[in-house]
Design a protein around this motif. Structure first.
Motif, PDB file in Angstrom:
ATOM      1  N   THR A   1      29.042  42.180  28.966  1.00  0.00           N
ATOM      2  CA  THR A   1      30.386  41.746  29.369  1.00  0.00           C
ATOM      3  C   THR A   1      30.422  40.381  30.038  1.00  0.00           C
ATOM      4  O   THR A   1      31.497  39.798  30.184  1.00  0.00           O
ATOM      5  CB  THR A   1      30.999  42.773  30.339  1.00  0.00           C
ATOM      6  N   LEU A   2      29.275  39.840  30.413  1.00  0.00           N
ATOM      7  CA  LEU A   2      29.255  38.587  31.175  1.00  0.00           C
ATOM      8  C   LEU A   2      29.867  37.431  30.411  1.00  0.00           C
ATOM      9  O   LEU A   2      30.700  36.691  30.949  1.00  0.00           O
ATOM     10  CB  LEU A   2      27.820  38.243  31.589  1.00  0.00           C
ATOM     11  N   GLU A   3      29.489  37.239  29.161  1.00  0.00           N
ATOM     12  CA  GLU A   3      29.952  36.072  28.406  1.00  0.00           C
ATOM     13  C   GLU A   3      31.470  36.079  28.236  1.00  0.00           C
ATOM     14  O   GLU A   3      32.124  35.044  28.381  1.00  0.00           O
ATOM     15  CB  GLU A   3      29.262  36.003  27.045  1.00  0.00           C
ATOM     16  N   ASP A   4      32.042  37.234  27.955  1.00  0.00           N
ATOM     17  CA  ASP A   4      33.502  37.311  27.818  1.00  0.00           C
ATOM     18  C   ASP A   4      34.180  37.059  29.159  1.00  0.00           C
ATOM     19  O   ASP A   4      35.234  36.412  29.219  1.00  0.00           O
ATOM     20  CB  ASP A   4      33.915  38.688  27.290  1.00  0.00           C
ATOM     21  N   PHE A   5      33.587  37.540  30.235  1.00  0.00           N
ATOM     22  CA  PHE A   5      34.181  37.359  31.559  1.00  0.00           C
ATOM     23  C   PHE A   5      34.217  35.889  31.956  1.00  0.00           C
ATOM     24  O   PHE A   5      35.168  35.440  32.601  1.00  0.00           O
ATOM     25  CB  PHE A   5      33.394  38.166  32.602  1.00  0.00           C
ATOM     26  N   LYS A   6      33.213  35.134  31.561  1.00  0.00           N
ATOM     27  CA  LYS A   6      33.147  33.706  31.907  1.00  0.00           C
ATOM     28  C   LYS A   6      34.379  32.950  31.441  1.00  0.00           C
ATOM     29  O   LYS A   6      34.785  31.961  32.062  1.00  0.00           O
ATOM     30  CB  LYS A   6      31.912  33.061  31.275  1.00  0.00           C
TER      31      LYS A   6
ATOM     32  N   VAL B   1      36.619  31.458  36.967  1.00  0.00           N
ATOM     33  CA  VAL B   1      36.132  32.772  37.377  1.00  0.00           C
ATOM     34  C   VAL B   1      34.897  32.572  38.248  1.00  0.00           C
ATOM     35  O   VAL B   1      34.174  31.581  38.118  1.00  0.00           O
ATOM     36  CB  VAL B   1      35.781  33.682  36.175  1.00  0.00           C
ATOM     37  N   LEU B   2      34.667  33.524  39.151  1.00  0.00           N
ATOM     38  CA  LEU B   2      33.473  33.479  39.990  1.00  0.00           C
ATOM     39  C   LEU B   2      32.604  34.698  39.694  1.00  0.00           C
ATOM     40  O   LEU B   2      33.115  35.819  39.582  1.00  0.00           O
ATOM     41  CB  LEU B   2      33.834  33.476  41.477  1.00  0.00           C
ATOM     42  N   VAL B   3      31.301  34.461  39.572  1.00  0.00           N
ATOM     43  CA  VAL B   3      30.353  35.544  39.346  1.00  0.00           C
ATOM     44  C   VAL B   3      29.258  35.453  40.399  1.00  0.00           C
ATOM     45  O   VAL B   3      28.616  34.410  40.554  1.00  0.00           O
ATOM     46  CB  VAL B   3      29.732  35.481  37.938  1.00  0.00           C
ATOM     47  N   ALA B   4      29.058  36.561  41.127  1.00  0.00           N
ATOM     48  CA  ALA B   4      28.002  36.621  42.132  1.00  0.00           C
ATOM     49  C   ALA B   4      26.781  37.312  41.540  1.00  0.00           C
ATOM     50  O   ALA B   4      26.896  38.358  40.892  1.00  0.00           O
ATOM     51  CB  ALA B   4      28.487  37.376  43.358  1.00  0.00           C
ATOM     52  N   TYR B   5      25.628  36.710  41.744  1.00  0.00           N
ATOM     53  CA  TYR B   5      24.352  37.297  41.334  1.00  0.00           C
ATOM     54  C   TYR B   5      23.674  37.756  42.620  1.00  0.00           C
ATOM     55  O   TYR B   5      23.205  36.931  43.420  1.00  0.00           O
ATOM     56  CB  TYR B   5      23.523  36.265  40.581  1.00  0.00           C
ATOM     57  N   ILE B   6      23.667  39.086  42.850  1.00  0.00           N
ATOM     58  CA  ILE B   6      23.216  39.644  44.125  1.00  0.00           C
ATOM     59  C   ILE B   6      22.277  40.824  43.878  1.00  0.00           C
ATOM     60  O   ILE B   6      22.549  41.666  43.004  1.00  0.00           O
ATOM     61  CB  ILE B   6      24.415  40.145  44.969  1.00  0.00           C
TER      62      ILE B   6
ATOM     63  N   GLY C   1      33.633  38.481  39.566  1.00  0.00           N
ATOM     64  CA  GLY C   1      32.694  39.389  38.932  1.00  0.00           C
ATOM     65  C   GLY C   1      31.390  39.393  39.702  1.00  0.00           C
ATOM     66  O   GLY C   1      31.138  38.519  40.540  1.00  0.00           O
ATOM     67  N   ALA C   2      30.542  40.378  39.425  1.00  0.00           N
ATOM     68  CA  ALA C   2      29.248  40.452  40.100  1.00  0.00           C
ATOM     69  C   ALA C   2      28.264  41.240  39.245  1.00  0.00           C
ATOM     70  O   ALA C   2      28.663  42.107  38.464  1.00  0.00           O
ATOM     71  CB  ALA C   2      29.395  41.103  41.475  1.00  0.00           C
ATOM     72  N   THR C   3      26.991  40.908  39.413  1.00  0.00           N
ATOM     73  CA  THR C   3      25.932  41.644  38.731  1.00  0.00           C
ATOM     74  C   THR C   3      24.690  41.653  39.615  1.00  0.00           C
ATOM     75  O   THR C   3      24.451  40.707  40.370  1.00  0.00           O
ATOM     76  CB  THR C   3      25.610  41.026  37.362  1.00  0.00           C
ATOM     77  N   ASN C   4      23.920  42.726  39.518  1.00  0.00           N
ATOM     78  CA  ASN C   4      22.625  42.784  40.222  1.00  0.00           C
ATOM     79  C   ASN C   4      21.457  42.729  39.246  1.00  0.00           C
ATOM     80  O   ASN C   4      20.332  43.075  39.587  1.00  0.00           O
ATOM     81  CB  ASN C   4      22.532  44.037  41.109  1.00  0.00           C
TER      82      ASN C   4
END
Length: 503
Positions: free
Chosen positions: A139-144, A150-155, A180-183
């Motif tokens: 889902t990341l590429e579509d969310f971008k 858009v903001l995406v946190a890598y945590i 958005g966020a992903t671990n």
């Protein structure tokens, strides 16, 4: 509680309106409103009047947004306040159009986006999503590309502090951005970042910006505001209020042709980069919005031109229009502005030789002396000469001033007015008339009046909000109250006179 029969009746009535006029916007009444917002998770409601020019301009945009959002089960509704005055008053409607978001009858928030179909759609989609969308490799590429920014946190999943801080920021600014966020460590590595980090993806300029500092709310907020603003943007109806609320000076580049605006933008890009995060730079179409140059104390018939507006204090710094608009000259001007070497330009009528009548006339040159006199409670009306509501208020305002002038509070309370189209004022004015009270000892905390425009209610306002709690006895005469809901919002003539009005 409504019975099941009443709920069904309400839904059928509401649906009948939409079906009858072929609209995807549901028209509601006092009998159908509560049931409608109870049975729909997310509703945007417009409170309007048929005679309102701004409402007429909004109508096609609102319809387009309603059609787009229909497939996402986000409902758009409208209420005619000339027919449903009690319903509108119950929600504090004071001007038209007013838009509010309902998540049930009790959870109500104001709509603060732009009044264009694309902006309404984007804003309401943000409202429908969780504050933070959890992302995967699928889902990341579509969310971008789900929005312009858009903001995406890598945590790391174990980093609870960063997760909590990011979630707080997302809840606070969900109206402005998609979060958005992903671990997934592999996704972070693929993006060239090491957790914890935030990447702001944008469909302009360099495409993305990265935040790698410690996760603190203020730092993330500042990063997002700076990185989401185009290096050389464009001032227009969809962007003006955003620039005004950014809290940064705005440098305008006026030109009548798109080619020249592009050329000047490229020329000044190094300067915009130098002051990124300190000054916003934007072009503006002088052929469509040239009158706005007058707001900045520029001549409106000499382009290209340049000016800086200190948006917080509403101070104007026009570049000398007799000089050529070169990169060197503008750079020197901006450098001097930042260094505090340039005095703001002040538009002002002539100072009255003497005050005629009980209402004190304020002009740009006397604003600080009169309104900010710390020893007095000052009630001031910001008006426009063409404003019909201002004219209707005038005799009542004169009566109010006379009553205080002939009372024990004559040296403690000032009733004043200023033509906000002919004088620079530091206040935020969204429509006419706007009335504010600046209490003695608390000039930085003015109170804005929103009640009925009667002498009695204005006296109560002064008494409740002023330092001296000044009360005067009203002479009892027959009078017809002027309803507060009919303030004239300033979009054409008034947009040329006030600070935060739309272009």
């Amino acid at each position: 509680m409504h019975s099941a029969r009443n709920v069904l009746f309400g839904l059928l009535a509401a649906a009948g309106v939409s079906a009858a006029d072929g609209s995807d916007v549901t028209q509601l009444t006092k009998d159908t409103f509560n049931d409608f917002v109870k049975t729909n998770d997310l509703v945007l409601a417009e409170f309007f009047a048929p005679w309102c020019g701004h409402c007429k301009a909004l109508a096609p945009e609102y319809e387009e947004a309603a059609t787009t959002l229909k497939e996402k089960s986000i409902k758009l509704a409208k209420v005619d306040c000339t027919e449903e005055s009690e319903l509108c008053q119950s929600f504090g409607v004071e001007g038209y159009p007013t838009l509010k978001i309902f998540r049930g009858p009790e959870n109500i928030t104001p709509y603060s986006g732009q009044r264009k179909a694309a902006a309404i759609t984007s804003y309401m989609i943000k409202q429908s999503l969780p504050a933070v969308s959890l992302l995967t490799s699928d889902t990341l590429e579509d969310f971008k590309t789900a929005d312009k920014v858009v903001l995406v946190a890598y945590i790391d999943a174990s980093d609870k502090a960063s997760n909590e801080t990011y979630t707080k920021v997302a809840e606070q600014y969900r109206d402005s951005y998609l979060f958005g966020a992903t671990n997934d460590a592999a996704l972070a590595e693929a993006e060239g970042v090491k957790a914890p980090a935030i990447v702001l993806y944008k469909q302009f300029d360099e495409g993305k910006a990265t935040f790698t500092d410690k996760f603190e709310e203020k730092a993330i907020d500042t990063f997002a505001k700076v990185a989401s603003t185009p290096l050389i943007g464009e001032v227009g109806p969809d962007t003006y209020s955003g620039y005004m609320s950014a809290g940064l000076p705005l440098a305008y580049i006026f030109s009548e042709t798109a080619e020249e605006r592009k050329e000047l933008g490229e020329t000044l890009k190094p300067l915009a980069e130098k002051y990124r995060g300190k000054i916003n730079f934007a072009t503006i179409d002088a052929s469509s919005f040239g009158a706005h140059a007058g707001n900045l104390n520029l001549k409106t018939d000499k382009f290209p031109s340049f000016a800086i507006q200190e948006t917080v204090k509403n101070q104007k710094f026009p570049f000398d229009q007799e000089k050529e608009l070169t990169a060197e000259a503008v750079t020197a001007f901006v450098d001097d502005f930042v260094a505090g070497k340039i005095e703001p330009s002040l538009k002002s009528e002539e100072i009255p030789e003497k005050q005629e009548g009980p209402v004190t006339v304020v002009v740009g040159k006397t604003y600080e002396e009169i309104v900010l006199d710390d020893s007095k409670d000052v009630l001031i009306e910001f008006y426009a000469p063409w404003c019909g509501h201002c004219k209707a208020l005038a005799p009542k305002y004169e009566d109010l001033a006379s009553m205080y002038a002939n009372s024990e509070f004559k040296d403690k309370v000032v009733i004043a007015k200023v033509d906000a189209t002919a004088n620079d004022v530091p206040d935020e004015i969204g429509g006419f008339p706007t009335i504010k009270l600046y209490p003695a000892g608390k000039k930085s905390e003015p109170a804005t009046y929103s009640g009925a425009r009667t002498v009695e209610d204005l006296i109560k306002f002064v008494q409740e909000n002023g330092k001296y709690k000044a009360f005067v006895e009203e002479k009892k005469e027959d009078e017809t109250p002027v309803a507060p809901a009919a303030s004239e919002s300033s979009s054409s003539e008034a947009a040329e006179a006030t600070k935060h009005d739309e272009l």
